[in-house]
Design an enzyme around this catalytic site. Structure first.
Site, PDB file in Angstrom:
ATOM      1  NE  ARG A   1      -4.257  -1.450   0.113  1.00 48.58           N
ATOM      2  CZ  ARG A   1      -4.407  -2.456  -0.738  1.00 48.58           C
ATOM      3  NH1 ARG A   1      -3.476  -2.696  -1.652  1.00 48.58           N
ATOM      4  NH2 ARG A   1      -5.496  -3.209  -0.701  1.00 48.58           N
TER       5      ARG A   1
ATOM      6  CG  ASP B   1       1.020  -2.262  -8.634  1.00 45.65           C
ATOM      7  OD1 ASP B   1       0.835  -1.900  -9.816  1.00 45.65           O
ATOM      8  OD2 ASP B   1       0.183  -2.928  -7.977  1.00 45.65           O
TER       9      ASP B   1
ATOM     10  CD  GLU C   1      -3.352   3.152  -4.931  1.00 47.63           C
ATOM     11  OE1 GLU C   1      -2.155   2.839  -4.845  1.00 47.63           O
ATOM     12  OE2 GLU C   1      -4.272   2.320  -5.082  1.00 47.63           O
TER      13      GLU C   1
ATOM     14  CG  HIS D   1      -3.489  -0.848  -6.837  1.00 44.95           C
ATOM     15  ND1 HIS D   1      -3.668  -0.216  -5.635  1.00 44.95           N
ATOM     16  CD2 HIS D   1      -3.581  -2.171  -6.556  1.00 44.95           C
ATOM     17  CE1 HIS D   1      -3.876  -1.101  -4.678  1.00 44.95           C
ATOM     18  NE2 HIS D   1      -3.819  -2.310  -5.231  1.00 44.95           N
TER      19      HIS D   1
HETATM   20  P1  NAD Z   1      -1.157 -11.348   4.415  1.00 45.38           P
HETATM   21  O1  NAD Z   1      -2.106 -10.949   5.491  1.00 45.38           O
HETATM   22  O2  NAD Z   1      -1.117 -12.765   3.983  1.00 45.38           O
HETATM   23  O3  NAD Z   1       0.328 -10.886   4.782  1.00 45.38           O
HETATM   24  C1  NAD Z   1       0.616  -9.650   5.344  1.00 45.38           C
HETATM   25  C2  NAD Z   1       1.679  -9.874   6.397  1.00 45.38           C
HETATM   26  O4  NAD Z   1       2.093  -8.602   6.922  1.00 45.38           O
HETATM   27  C3  NAD Z   1       1.191 -10.706   7.596  1.00 45.38           C
HETATM   28  O5  NAD Z   1       1.970 -11.888   7.691  1.00 45.38           O
HETATM   29  C4  NAD Z   1       1.389  -9.774   8.770  1.00 45.38           C
HETATM   30  O6  NAD Z   1       1.769 -10.453   9.972  1.00 45.38           O
HETATM   31  C5  NAD Z   1       2.508  -8.883   8.230  1.00 45.38           C
HETATM   32  N1  NAD Z   1       2.753  -7.686   9.022  1.00 45.38           N
HETATM   33  C6  NAD Z   1       1.883  -6.937   9.740  1.00 45.38           C
HETATM   34  N2  NAD Z   1       2.538  -5.943  10.359  1.00 45.38           N
HETATM   35  C7  NAD Z   1       3.843  -6.064  10.036  1.00 45.38           C
HETATM   36  C8  NAD Z   1       5.017  -5.335  10.358  1.00 45.38           C
HETATM   37  N3  NAD Z   1       4.971  -4.274  11.172  1.00 45.38           N
HETATM   38  N4  NAD Z   1       6.207  -5.740   9.825  1.00 45.38           N
HETATM   39  C9  NAD Z   1       6.255  -6.822   9.013  1.00 45.38           C
HETATM   40  N5  NAD Z   1       5.189  -7.551   8.676  1.00 45.38           N
HETATM   41  C10 NAD Z   1       3.988  -7.172   9.173  1.00 45.38           C
HETATM   42  O7  NAD Z   1      -1.535 -10.403   3.179  1.00 45.38           O
HETATM   43  P2  NAD Z   1      -1.128 -10.628   1.650  1.00 45.38           P
HETATM   44  O8  NAD Z   1      -2.251 -11.300   0.922  1.00 45.38           O
HETATM   45  O9  NAD Z   1       0.240 -11.205   1.559  1.00 45.38           O
HETATM   46  O10 NAD Z   1      -1.133  -9.103   1.156  1.00 45.38           O
HETATM   47  C11 NAD Z   1      -0.185  -8.179   1.632  1.00 45.38           C
HETATM   48  C12 NAD Z   1      -0.582  -6.786   1.213  1.00 45.38           C
HETATM   49  O11 NAD Z   1      -0.439  -6.678  -0.213  1.00 45.38           O
HETATM   50  C13 NAD Z   1      -2.082  -6.482   1.421  1.00 45.38           C
HETATM   51  O12 NAD Z   1      -2.359  -6.048   2.711  1.00 45.38           O
HETATM   52  C14 NAD Z   1      -2.338  -5.408   0.420  1.00 45.38           C
HETATM   53  O13 NAD Z   1      -2.076  -4.169   1.046  1.00 45.38           O
HETATM   54  C15 NAD Z   1      -1.318  -5.680  -0.671  1.00 45.38           C
HETATM   55  N6  NAD Z   1      -1.936  -6.113  -1.936  1.00 45.38           N
HETATM   56  C16 NAD Z   1      -1.629  -5.398  -3.040  1.00 45.38           C
HETATM   57  C17 NAD Z   1      -2.164  -5.785  -4.261  1.00 45.38           C
HETATM   58  C18 NAD Z   1      -1.828  -5.042  -5.521  1.00 45.38           C
HETATM   59  O14 NAD Z   1      -2.486  -5.249  -6.550  1.00 45.38           O
HETATM   60  N7  NAD Z   1      -0.806  -4.191  -5.513  1.00 45.38           N
HETATM   61  C19 NAD Z   1      -3.038  -6.878  -4.335  1.00 45.38           C
HETATM   62  C20 NAD Z   1      -3.314  -7.588  -3.164  1.00 45.38           C
HETATM   63  C21 NAD Z   1      -2.757  -7.196  -1.962  1.00 45.38           C
END
Ligand code: NAD
Length: 328
Positions: free
Chosen positions: A234, A258, A263, A295
């Site tokens: 994000r 991305d 955005e 994105h």
């Molecule tokens: P997920 O919940 O499987 O993984 C996120 C991880 O972040 C978790 O393991 C959590 O413990 C960890 N986390 C939380 N606080 C933290 C910190 N302070 N330091 C390190 N790690 C920490 O989620 P995911 O499916 O892997 O998605 C991750 C992120 O990717 C989503 O939250 C979303 O913001 C983003 N995303 C972007 C797109 C895109 O098109 N660009 C698409 C889907 C998701």
């Protein structure tokens, strides 16, 4: 259940139509994003379905609850754009699509890494101008580089697999260790160790109070000179001003993004006629060592199929009292 789908884009309609037919749900497609003004468009519906550009703050949720909406089904994994406390207050359940395609986002992060490492975008610009010289195109190899993955959940783990395939050393940090990553040899370290030891840092954590502005001036100071930074999580995980300054000084050598903290006013729309009025974004866009995508990391046929299916499955489970993928 009657479902109003806000921010419906033409590209996703066939996927949503197929899934709604499979789950026999009645659907109203609304191309406008959800705002206070567009709440009445879902009148007579039981459920609304939203994307990340929809506004789900307290005033909007209050209006939705007055209209009788009981469920917000998100067509996204991230839910940082939803005021979950307000949803609870107004008795609205929120569900998401958590694992629709981690590999899609991880592959896109890998694409940004490769595009930057091998000057792919610059090469395309030169070729468009009939310039086939190798000037400006000297790349770096990935084998043996250390990749630091911040957030080793679903997407971070998928990237660990990819970068392991490239022969990179893997570091990670997260609140919880992921055994799948440890099996690949990923070593869990602190944030500071990720900053000081990584050649490439890729962000895959959720956006919350602890990660907002995580990549700020102080974090950047701890990084290796010439580091590559990739953000597909994000926009607000990064302090964009600090990153821009570090790109100018050469501290950060490459930046792939991305997502962008402002955005909402730019992405998912065609601005070819009126242009972009965002000074920071403009400055980043002009930098040859910055690659920007709007994105689109999630945007594959597989992901859209899974998002649509999970969304209607979530709604059906809610209707039958067997909740799944509930975030609030
Ligand atoms: P997920 O919940 O499987 O993984 C996120 C991880 O972040 C978790 O393991 C959590 O413990 C960890 N986390 C939380 N606080 C933290 C910190 N302070 N330091 C390190 N790690 C920490 O989620 P995911 O499916 O892997 O998605 C991750 C992120 O990717 C989503 O939250 C979303 O913001 C983003 N995303 C972007 C797109 C895109 O098109 N660009 C698409 C889907 C998701």
């Amino acid at each position: 259940m009657k479902v109003a789908i806000y921010s419906t884009a033409e590209y996703e309609k066939p996927f949503l139509e197929r899934a709604s037919a499979d789950f026999a749900q009645q659907v109203v497609y609304i191309s406008e994003p959800l705002t206070e003004a567009s709440v009445p468009l879902s009148k007579s519906c039981d459920v609304i379905c939203c994307f990340i550009r929809d506004t789900l703050n307290a005033p909007v949720l209050e209006l939705l609850s007055q209209q009788g909406i009981k469920l917000v089904a998100l067509r996204s994994a991230g839910y940082d754009h939803v005021d979950l406390d307000a949803a609870k207050k107004f008795d609205i359940t929120v569900v998401n699509a958590p694992t629709y395609s981690p590999s899609a986002v991880a592959e896109h992060a890998a694409l940004l890494i490769l595009a930057l490492a091998r000057k792919f975008v610059i090469a395309q610009h030169q070729i468009e101008k009939n310039n086939f010289s190798l000037d400006n195109l000297l790349g770096i190899g990935l084998k043996g580089l250390t990749v630091g993955i911040i957030g080793t959940g679903n997407i971070g783990a998928a990237l660990a697999h990819i970068m392991n395939g490239f022969g990179c050393k893997l570091l990670g940090c997260d609140l919880v260790k992921n055994p799948e990553c440890e099996k690949l040899g990923l070593k869990y370290v602190t944030h500071d160790e990720i900053f000081s030891q990584s050649d490439i840092i890729s962000l895959h954590c959720v956006l919350n109070d602890s990660t907002c502005g995580l990549i700020n001036k102080h974090a950047i100071e701890k990084m290796k000179d010439g580091v590559m930074l990739i953000n597909t999580s994000r926009g607000a995980v990064v302090d964009t001003v600090a990153v821009k300054e570090a790109l100018e000084s050469g501290k950060i050598r490459y930046f792939g993004m991305d997502v962008y903290e402002n955005e909402k006013a730019i992405f998912f729309k065609d601005h070819s006629k009126e242009g972009i009025h965002d000074e920071m974004f403009e400055q980043l866009r002009k930098m040859p060592n910055v690659v920007i995508t709007g994105h689109q990391a999630f945007f594959t046929e597989e992901a859209l199929t899974n998002i649509a299916n999970t969304t209607f499955e979530n709604i059906q489970k809610f209707a039958s009292g067997n909740m799944q993928n509930q975030v609030s």
